[in-house]
Enzyme design. Structure first.
Site, mmCIF file in Angstrom:
data_model
loop_
_atom_site.group_PDB
_atom_site.id
_atom_site.type_symbol
_atom_site.label_atom_id
_atom_site.label_comp_id
_atom_site.label_asym_id
_atom_site.label_seq_id
_atom_site.Cartn_x
_atom_site.Cartn_y
_atom_site.Cartn_z
ATOM 1 N N SER A 71 0.840 -1.198 0.000
ATOM 2 C CA SER A 71 0.000 0.000 0.000
ATOM 3 C C SER A 71 0.880 1.255 0.000
ATOM 4 C CB SER A 71 -0.945 -0.060 1.207
ATOM 5 O OG SER A 71 -1.991 0.876 1.061
ATOM 6 N N ASP A 84 -10.139 -5.567 -3.291
ATOM 7 C CA ASP A 84 -9.532 -4.550 -2.431
ATOM 8 C C ASP A 84 -10.429 -3.312 -2.438
ATOM 9 O OD1 ASP A 84 -7.886 -2.427 -1.478
ATOM 10 O OD2 ASP A 84 -6.098 -3.573 -2.022
ATOM 11 N N HIS A 118 -7.332 -6.058 0.892
ATOM 12 C CA HIS A 118 -6.153 -5.224 1.169
ATOM 13 C C HIS A 118 -5.375 -5.703 2.401
ATOM 14 C CE1 HIS A 118 -4.102 -1.487 0.107
ATOM 15 N NE2 HIS A 118 -4.079 -1.100 1.369
#
Lengths: 280, 280
Positions: free
Chosen positions: B148, B224, B257
């Site tokens: 991320s 995600d 995620h």
């Protein structure tokens, strides 16, 4: 029996899910986690490993830190992780981390105020598997494992219910709680100061007199800070020798009480259970 | 350069350790974690994977949840996980989880009050590897990866410094921060509202104009929640196509995620890096 899905994460081709349900055994809402391997997605029933965590833990510690899903996905095994105590504002608690919430010790409490909710032995033995087996493609072929307080719980549940479990394993279990500070504090609170009833929750005492056996594996780190004062694997080993119990006890130089130890050897535990569950 | 050992856990035959040191780049005390595989215990130098974590994380998330030590132990690779921002009472902060502490975005801030401490780009590129390579049996063969915000950091560091890294990988990176809410908020605060300077910290813009290349792998979950608004892997893919950059982008149905996604594919990332580090 209502059940609410709280989270859902794909993991190694299967699914990690958290649920909340009202437990009639514990008289409160409870959370648990389940890992369903890819083999379960077709609806085929898979065998189950029940994992009991240690002091201060919830359903999350093992699922997030042990790295077990990779092997469970390969072996086609579900993993079910209950919480470590009843929860909620109405549930009795204690300032210490080793009594009350997060520290149910997998016993059926007989003493007020604990006896109203602290019935974790019955919950793990009966209510949770019944719920899991009714809601998911999970069979009644069960094994059980745990860490520290949860290792104690796993051993006690398997030793007292050999017909219910195919195999049992533990990391760093509290092996002789009637003789250690954690155990004495919890058992005297939950069961009363008369220690006669404590023996039903002591793996070493149960193993000494066991007749029907569940294959058992224990792993213990030799750099574990709690080794001699709280865990006492020597006592468990002596009990197994005394009764001829099929216990495999492995000691590991340098390893401590943390999930870094569990992660290092969880694959061996899952393969041990898979052999006894007929999955390999 | 003083350094203090904070913790030490044996893991897959190697050691997970946390350290605190005073960073001259960041003007504050910083914590980092290192995993030293068994191959390093003899004193032989091992190559290094630097891991950059995402928003709200510290050095602990990856080390506890990714399950990377098993593979690093097999491959003979150290893993170094820095924190995600400067820390301490004197360090500027913000109420949001996406700016300030835990959200350094791996940039060198130019704007007050951030510029006094928020120099994570230089810290990860120079100070931390110099410290690690002087204190541990870790070589200057480096790869870099992240998740991320940390995937953004890894890609930016590798794209701007191809001579410093053998390979780069990312899970769910913020691929085009100049065009997403997280990136705009952070870059305008740390670098000022004139977006001309932001391009130096945008993986898609850097990849579009790259000449010297570092082999790159990106994995992205298709379930995600941040996919289209914040992460924008399509933009990164288009940039790679435009410049002919060696990017392998893998999309995975159903994955989100979380670290359950990272754990599911970390083995492939470590083997990718090992090939480029000459370890296999």
């Amino acid at each position: 029996m209502s059940i609410e899905n709280l989270s859902c994460n794909k993991s190694f081709g299967g699914w990690h899910k958290q649920y909340s349900h009202y437990s009639n055994t514990l008289n409160c809402a409870m959370r648990f986690a389940i890992y369903l391997p890819p083999q379960a997605l077709s609806g085929a029933k898979v065998p189950a490993l029940y994992w009991l965590s240690g002091l201060t833990c919830s359903d999350e510690n093992f699922m997030q830190k042990a790295g077990a899903q990779r092997i469970a996905a390969e072996l086609g095994m579900a993993i079910i992780a209950p919480d470590t105590s009843p929860r909620g504002d109405e549930v009795a608690d204690n300032d210490g981390y080793d009594l009350g919430k997060g520290a149910g010790f997998y016993v059926n409490a007989t003493q007020a105020p604990w006896n109203r909710h602290y019935q974790m032995y019955d919950y793990v033995l009966n209510e949770l598997p019944a719920l899991v087996e009714s809601m998911f493609p999970v069979s009644d072929q069960r094994s059980i494992a745990g860490h520290s307080m949860g290792g104690h719980g796993a051993l006690v549940l398997a030793l007292r219910n050999p017909q219910r479990y195919r195999s049992v394993s533990a990391f760093s279990p509290i092996s002789n709680p009637v003789n250690c500070p954690w155990g004495k504090k919890a058992l005297s609170a939950y069961l009363g100061i008369d220690s006669a009833g404590w023996a039903d929750y002591d793996a070493s005492l149960l193993m000494r007199q066991a007749s029907q056996c569940v294959p058992a594996r224990v792993d213990q780190g030799e750099a574990d800070d709690f080794l001699s004062a709280q865990l006492k694997p020597d006592t468990l080993e002596a009990a197994a020798t005394f009764s001829g119990y099929p216990l495999e006890l492995n000691r590991h130089e340098g390893y401590d009480h943390s999930y870094y130890f569990i992660a290092s050897f969880i694959e061996q535990h899952l393969r041990f259970h898979a052999r006894h569950l007929g999955q390999y």
